[in-house]
Design an enzyme around this catalytic site. Structure first.
Site, short mmCIF file in Angstrom:
data_model
loop_
_atom_site.label_atom_id
_atom_site.label_comp_id
_atom_site.label_asym_id
_atom_site.label_seq_id
_atom_site.Cartn_x
_atom_site.Cartn_y
_atom_site.Cartn_z
N GLU A 117 0.82 -1.21 0.00
CA GLU A 117 0.00 0.00 0.00
C GLU A 117 0.85 1.26 0.00
O GLU A 117 1.95 1.28 0.56
CB GLU A 117 -0.88 0.02 1.27
CG GLU A 117 -1.81 -1.15 1.35
CD GLU A 117 -2.40 -1.34 2.74
OE1 GLU A 117 -3.56 -1.74 2.81
OE2 GLU A 117 -1.71 -1.10 3.74
N ASP B 155 -7.50 -4.88 9.18
CA ASP B 155 -7.10 -3.65 8.50
C ASP B 155 -6.99 -3.85 6.99
O ASP B 155 -6.23 -3.18 6.32
CB ASP B 155 -5.77 -3.12 9.08
CG ASP B 155 -4.63 -4.11 8.92
OD1 ASP B 155 -4.88 -5.25 8.50
OD2 ASP B 155 -3.48 -3.73 9.19
P1 NAD Z 1 2.56 -10.52 13.76
O1 NAD Z 1 2.39 -11.52 12.65
O2 NAD Z 1 3.93 -10.20 14.22
O3 NAD Z 1 1.74 -10.99 15.05
C1 NAD Z 1 0.42 -11.47 14.97
C2 NAD Z 1 0.21 -12.46 16.11
O4 NAD Z 1 -1.18 -12.85 16.14
C3 NAD Z 1 1.03 -13.75 15.97
O5 NAD Z 1 1.84 -13.94 17.10
C4 NAD Z 1 -0.06 -14.84 15.83
O6 NAD Z 1 0.34 -16.08 16.44
C5 NAD Z 1 -1.21 -14.20 16.56
N1 NAD Z 1 -2.53 -14.76 16.23
C6 NAD Z 1 -3.02 -15.13 15.01
N2 NAD Z 1 -4.29 -15.57 15.15
C7 NAD Z 1 -4.60 -15.48 16.47
C8 NAD Z 1 -5.77 -15.75 17.22
N3 NAD Z 1 -6.86 -16.27 16.65
N4 NAD Z 1 -5.76 -15.50 18.56
C9 NAD Z 1 -4.65 -14.99 19.17
N5 NAD Z 1 -3.50 -14.72 18.49
C10 NAD Z 1 -3.48 -14.95 17.16
O7 NAD Z 1 1.81 -9.21 13.26
P2 NAD Z 1 1.94 -7.70 13.83
O8 NAD Z 1 2.99 -6.95 13.10
O9 NAD Z 1 1.96 -7.73 15.31
O10 NAD Z 1 0.55 -7.13 13.32
C11 NAD Z 1 -0.68 -7.62 13.85
C12 NAD Z 1 -1.81 -7.13 13.01
O11 NAD Z 1 -1.92 -5.71 13.15
C13 NAD Z 1 -1.64 -7.37 11.51
O12 NAD Z 1 -2.87 -7.85 11.01
C14 NAD Z 1 -1.30 -6.04 10.93
O13 NAD Z 1 -1.73 -5.92 9.60
C15 NAD Z 1 -2.06 -5.13 11.86
N6 NAD Z 1 -1.55 -3.77 11.94
C16 NAD Z 1 -2.46 -2.76 12.02
C17 NAD Z 1 -2.02 -1.46 12.12
C18 NAD Z 1 -3.03 -0.36 12.25
O14 NAD Z 1 -2.68 0.81 12.14
N7 NAD Z 1 -4.27 -0.67 12.53
C19 NAD Z 1 -0.65 -1.16 12.12
C20 NAD Z 1 0.27 -2.21 12.08
C21 NAD Z 1 -0.20 -3.53 11.99
#
Ligand code: NAD
Length: 347
Positions: free
Chosen positions: A64, A235
């Site tokens: 993006e 997101d």
């Molecule tokens: P990451 O992959 O490092 O961590 C995600 C974690 O979620 C993993 O440890 C995984 O095991 C866990 N997980 C998956 N399914 C699960 C469930 N059902 N129950 C509990 N835990 C579960 O990712 P990240 O960098 O920490 O990002 C997390 C999310 O946040 C992503 O989807 C990313 O796109 C989003 N994000 C959003 C913003 C925003 O501004 N809203 C900014 C950054 C990241």
């Protein structure tokens, strides 16, 4: 020989320099500073150019571009989201970004933004919780203990004043990593075996999981009256975390509705489902939390103005430091019309 002139060098903040900057400022001070900067920019929201981010989707993720401008300064971020990446030892989210001077179009800052995105996302979550969560909030459930989780926890401590974080992840190794990283930061850390256990006694529930599907991290019966939900992980189109029944019971606050309706939890609801733009709560044009039993939900997707604020914060913070490298990334011949001559002379 004509050389690129000094004025065309662009300060570049590398990953290493960003990490040194964080240690120099202190992570909690930096999170507070970012929250204040984002709040100041949200208060002048109508000034900014706004557009939903430009997304290129594939089966495995999304790439993006997130642009905005306040009329004086322009900024954009490049960011990806690839939930399967961690299995191959890669980050789910990586990013870099740029600020430029609207008057000349010349870049004034180029920066890594993988770490800065984690900081600005956490600072935004905490800013919103400071305004919408119950004033007595001391306990947060942190569901999803990946890359964002420690930043989210520390921002809620620094900005909102929580003192306990209850961790749950489907992968116990992620919880262990998060718990270890948070040791010594002044938070009581509780490792939980289920999401239900994690939300016990929590006034703030953060969901921050990564899965490219309509997931149900929270079911309706898990969410009691009066809590604030900070929903970070949903997101992207087709990627949500909350049962729709929760959305029906909650008052929903968003960054930019045009983008959130495509990417956020509310993609599960009717196109006219009522939402409040968070910036209007800050300016007093809309109301936030009005009673103790209300469920407030921040349907966070991440908006360009937050990245703009974060880049402006870094631009100011590196002044007078060596936390940047002047980068020769602009061809800028002394005679502006002699671009070819400059190339020819370099031979
Ligand atoms: P990451 O992959 O490092 O961590 C995600 C974690 O979620 C993993 O440890 C995984 O095991 C866990 N997980 C998956 N399914 C699960 C469930 N059902 N129950 C509990 N835990 C579960 O990712 P990240 O960098 O920490 O990002 C997390 C999310 O946040 C992503 O989807 C990313 O796109 C989003 N994000 C959003 C913003 C925003 O501004 N809203 C900014 C950054 C990241």
């Amino acid at each position: 020989m004509t050389q690129p002139s000094q004025k065309a060098l662009v300060p570049f903040v590398s990953v290493d320099q960003m990490m040194r900057l964080i240690h120099h400022i202190g992570i909690e001070d930096m999170l507070r500073g970012l929250a204040d900067r984002i709040e100041a920019d949200f208060r002048r929201w109508p000034l900014f150019d706004k557009t939903p981010r430009v997304a290129s989707h594939s089966d495995v993720g999304v790439i993006e571009l997130m642009p905005t401008s306040d009329g004086d300064v322009y900024g954009f971020k490049y960011v990806n989201g690839h939930p399967g990446n961690t299995k191959g030892g890669l980050q789910t989210v990586t990013a870099f970004g740029l600020l430029s001077d609207v008057a000349t179009g010349y870049p004034v800052l180029f920066s890594e933004m993988t770490i800065l995105t984690a900081l600005r996302t956490a600072a935004t979550s905490a800013l919103v919780a400071r305004v919408l969560a119950p004033a007595s909030s001391r306990v947060m459930a942190m569901i999803g203990n990946g890359a964002q989780s420690e930043f989210q926890s520390l921002a809620m401590k620094a900005v909102v004043g929580i003192d306990e974080v209850r961790l749950f992840d489907t992968d116990p190794a992620a919880t262990e990593k998060c718990a270890k990283n948070l040791e010594g930061h002044g938070l009581r850390i509780v490792r939980c075996k289920t999401a239900e256990d994690a939300i016990m006694g929590a006034q703030i529930i953060t969901t921050c999981t990564a899965d490219k599907q309509y997931a149900t991290i929270l079911t309706d019966n898990m969410v009691g009256a009066g809590v604030h939900i900070n929903a970070i992980g949903g997101d992207c189109p087709g990627k949500t975390e909350l049962a729709p029944a929760i959305l029906s019971r909650a008052d929903i606050f968003v960054e930019y509705p045009e983008q959130t309706r495509i990417e956020g939890e509310i993609q599960q609801m009717a196109a006219d489902h009522p939402v409040t733009e968070f910036w209007e709560v800050l300016t007093g044009a809309a109301t936030g939390r009005t009673d103790a039993r209300q469920i407030t939900l921040f349907d966070s997707v991440g908006f360009a103005i937050e990245d703009f604020s974060a880049l402006c914060y870094v631009r100011d913070a590196i002044k007078g430091t060596d936390f940047f490298t002047p980068l020769d990334m602009l061809a800028d011949p002394d005679d502006p019309r002699d671009l070819f001559g400059m190339v020819q002379r370099a031979g």
